[in-house]
Each structure stands twice: as C-alpha cells, then as structure tokens.
Motif scaffolding. Structure first.
Motif, short mmCIF file in Angstrom:
data_model
loop_
_atom_site.label_atom_id
_atom_site.label_comp_id
_atom_site.label_asym_id
_atom_site.label_seq_id
_atom_site.Cartn_x
_atom_site.Cartn_y
_atom_site.Cartn_z
N GLY A 188 0.81 -1.22 0.00
CA GLY A 188 0.00 0.00 0.00
C GLY A 188 0.84 1.26 0.00
N LEU A 189 0.25 2.34 -0.52
CA LEU A 189 0.86 3.67 -0.50
C LEU A 189 -0.20 4.66 -0.06
N LEU A 190 0.05 5.34 1.04
CA LEU A 190 -0.84 6.38 1.57
C LEU A 190 -0.18 7.72 1.31
N VAL A 191 -0.83 8.58 0.52
CA VAL A 191 -0.18 9.80 0.08
C VAL A 191 -1.10 11.00 0.27
N GLY A 192 -0.54 12.09 0.80
CA GLY A 192 -1.28 13.34 0.95
C GLY A 192 -1.15 14.18 -0.31
N VAL A 193 -2.28 14.70 -0.79
CA VAL A 193 -2.31 15.44 -2.05
C VAL A 193 -3.11 16.72 -1.85
N ASP A 194 -2.49 17.85 -2.16
CA ASP A 194 -3.19 19.13 -2.04
C ASP A 194 -4.10 19.31 -3.24
N LEU A 195 -5.26 19.91 -3.00
CA LEU A 195 -6.28 20.05 -4.04
C LEU A 195 -6.31 21.47 -4.61
N VAL A 196 -6.74 21.58 -5.86
CA VAL A 196 -6.93 22.88 -6.51
C VAL A 196 -8.02 23.65 -5.75
N LYS A 197 -7.76 24.94 -5.55
CA LYS A 197 -8.73 25.76 -4.82
C LYS A 197 -8.54 27.22 -5.18
N ASP A 198 -9.19 28.11 -4.47
CA ASP A 198 -9.13 29.54 -4.75
C ASP A 198 -7.70 30.07 -4.66
N ARG A 199 -7.34 30.91 -5.64
CA ARG A 199 -5.98 31.48 -5.69
C ARG A 199 -5.60 32.18 -4.39
N ALA A 200 -6.51 32.94 -3.81
CA ALA A 200 -6.19 33.71 -2.61
C ALA A 200 -5.81 32.79 -1.45
N VAL A 201 -6.52 31.68 -1.30
CA VAL A 201 -6.20 30.73 -0.24
C VAL A 201 -4.82 30.12 -0.47
N LEU A 202 -4.53 29.75 -1.71
CA LEU A 202 -3.25 29.14 -2.05
C LEU A 202 -2.09 30.10 -1.81
N GLU A 203 -2.22 31.32 -2.33
CA GLU A 203 -1.10 32.26 -2.23
C GLU A 203 -0.87 32.70 -0.79
N ALA A 204 -1.94 32.82 0.00
CA ALA A 204 -1.77 33.17 1.41
C ALA A 204 -1.00 32.09 2.16
N ALA A 205 -1.22 30.83 1.80
CA ALA A 205 -0.56 29.72 2.49
C ALA A 205 0.96 29.76 2.32
N TYR A 206 1.43 30.34 1.21
CA TYR A 206 2.87 30.38 0.92
C TYR A 206 3.45 31.78 1.10
#
Length: 321
Positions: A188-206
């Motif tokens: 098995g392989l358990l993997v975390g994957v970030d999902l596409v979402k609003d640009r503002a949320v993404l850019e704030a996170a980084y």
C-alpha cells in the motif's frame, strides 16, 4: 523492546548529484533554478515545522484532521501485518496517528536531513518502546533500496504533506513507478495530495504574514553561503510565491532586489534586477487527476478521504502486479 534506532545511510552511496553540483548547474541555467530538496538542512527543517503552525498554512492541520478521522479505516485496509515506511519523515508527527491505529512491528523513516531524521526517530523509539525503529538517510528522488534488517512482506508506504506536489506530474509518475518497484504486489501507499482551490487561499498559504515561509526560502541562500565558497547575500533577495493557474502549481522564487553578480565556488552568476531563482513548485490536483496519475504508475486507487471544505486529500493506493 526498541531502545535505540537502527540508522542506515544511503545518501552518500546513492545520491547522484551533490549540493554543490546541482546548485552550480541550476544557477547556470536559464531561467535559474534550485532543487527544493536542499531546503532541508537542520535550520530549514526547523523552519518548515514552524510553517506548518502558521494560520494561513492549511495543509498540515487539514491532513492531520483527515488522518485522525480515517486512521482506523486505514489500519483495516492495510491489515494486521503491515509495517510502516515514511518518506520525508520530518518531525514524524502525522505518522503517530497511524502507529497508534496500526500497531506495526517495524517503522522506517526516510529523510534527506540527517540530523533532523536522527532526532525525530529517536523520539519515536523512546515514545513507542514496542516499535522496531529504523532511520534511512537517503534522497528518495534517487533509486532507493530498503535497508538490510528492515524485513517487511506487507509494508504501507506513507508520503504525507503534499510533498508529491513538489514533483512535476512527469516526475511524480516516475517517483510512483520507483515505489511500484520497491513495494511487493499488494503493498500500500498512503499519500497526501493538495487540491486545486481559490488562488487567494493558495497564495496566502505560501506568503504567511509572519514571514516564516520567506525565511525558509531565503535559508537556501544561507546554506549556499555557509556550505559553499560564496559571497551570496540573502538580504539582496526577496521571497515571492505565486499561483500559476495554467500549470496548476504554486511557484516559489527568490527575486534579486537589484542587478548583482554573485560568486559561488569561483564561478560568477549575474542577476538582473527582479530576476528570480525558481526554488520550488507545489502542484495541485483534483481527486480524479491524481487517481489517473497513480494508474499510469500501476497503482489502484482504493480509497480517498478529504475534508468538508475540499482543501486537501489523502489517497490509499495499492500496487498492482
């Protein structure tokens, strides 16, 4: 009882390029680039742990919430004989949820940051005396071999934190194919994957308000200055993180605040004002697009979990024949 970790070093044996060689090659390219794997010296690893605690950075707390809810189901799918292999183990916090649900016999943490790996796995050994703890210092961008002494016929590999997004989709497929070769049929392989979402949320996170991600990014220049013969000055660069919607990825850059020439290992590299050193990508997927990528690497999607806001996902994949 596991009184100490079993430490294995493949980094010096299998790494195909050194920090020096890859840095020189990236700075000579057009556009200039650096590999994000070199963020993770001890200071960089500590800064990344601070990033995960910033209010804007949703991936860690969201993945932890998903794993908390799904841990028992994950353990049931993995089966009673599964051992754990963690890629990019870092502080080994999330894996504790799996250790407590699965109660495996053995654990193998794999990381490129030698010192950080030793300290985090030693804490695991102390906290879980029933667990046989192994630590593998290795660059999992290269070919990997499970170390002697870690014998598992039914491993579950765990790749948390959306680190799969640091690869391009083609590189991610290649990485998954290497894991396909590493794992037995049915592994098995358990993997975390970030999902596409609003640009503002993404850019704030980084671009957190406290500037921790900026310090993390600039620490790469500190490492160049400290470990290589270089006059590069981090104060003459600024952190920049933007969402590239066409490529579906966050891009991190270090932008030169002025025209300048830096010296590294006797070589001169010129920057125009505003020119950037591209340090990291973080690709974002839909549930369907990541499952399709996994199929190309001959992994079946067994289960997917996400949060109510559809910010993040965790995928259970199984290696096919």
């Amino acid at each position: 009882m596991a009184l100490a970790i079993r430490f294995h070093d493949q980094l010096s044996q299998t790494s195909t390029t050194s920090f020096r060689d890859e840095t020189l090659r990236g700075l000579a390219a057009t556009p200039k680039w650096a590999s994000p794997k070199f963020f993770y010296d001890r200071r960089g690893s500590e800064l990344f742990e601070q990033i995960t605690e910033q209010p804007e950075y949703y991936p860690t707390r969201t993945e932890v919430a998903i794993l908390t809810q799904a841990a028992s189901e994950i353990a049931e799918i993995a089966g009673p004989d599964a051992d754990l292999i963690e890629f990019g183990s870092g502080a080994s916090r999330k894996v504790r949820l799996l250790l407590e649900a699965m109660r495996p016999t053995s654990y193998l943490g794999i990381d490129i940051s030698d010192d950080f790996l030793r300290s985090s796995t030693q804490r695991l050994a102390a906290d879980y005396p029933w667990l046989d703890v192994h630590a593998l210092s290795a660059d999992f961008c290269d070919e990997l071999h499970l170390p002697k002494g870690f014998d598992s016929r039914c491993p579950l590999a765990f790749f948390p934190g959306s680190s799969i997004g640091n690869f391009t989709p083609a590189q991610a497929q290649q990485f998954l194919r290497r894991l396909h070769s590493l794992l037995p049929v049915g592994g098995g392989l358990l993997v975390g994957v970030d999902l596409v979402k609003d640009r503002a949320v993404l850019e704030a996170a980084y671009n957190d308000a406290a500037g921790v991600t900026a310090a993390f990014n600039l620490n790469l220049l500190e490492r160049i200055r400290n470990e290589l013969a270089s006059d590069i000055d981090p104060a003459r660069f600024t952190h920049k993180a933007i969402f590239n919607a066409v490529q579906s990825r966050i891009e991190m850059h270090l932008a030169s605040v002025e025209e300048q020439t830096v010296i590294i290992e006797g070589r001169r590299f010129h920057f125009e004002a505003g020119e950037t050193l591209h340090t990291e990508n973080s690709y974002k997927y839909s549930l369907e697009s990541f499952a399709a990528l996994a199929r190309l690497a001959r992994f079946d999607s067994i289960q997917q979990w996400t949060d109510p806001q559809q910010l993040f996902s965790v995928h259970y994949l199984k290696r096919t024949g």
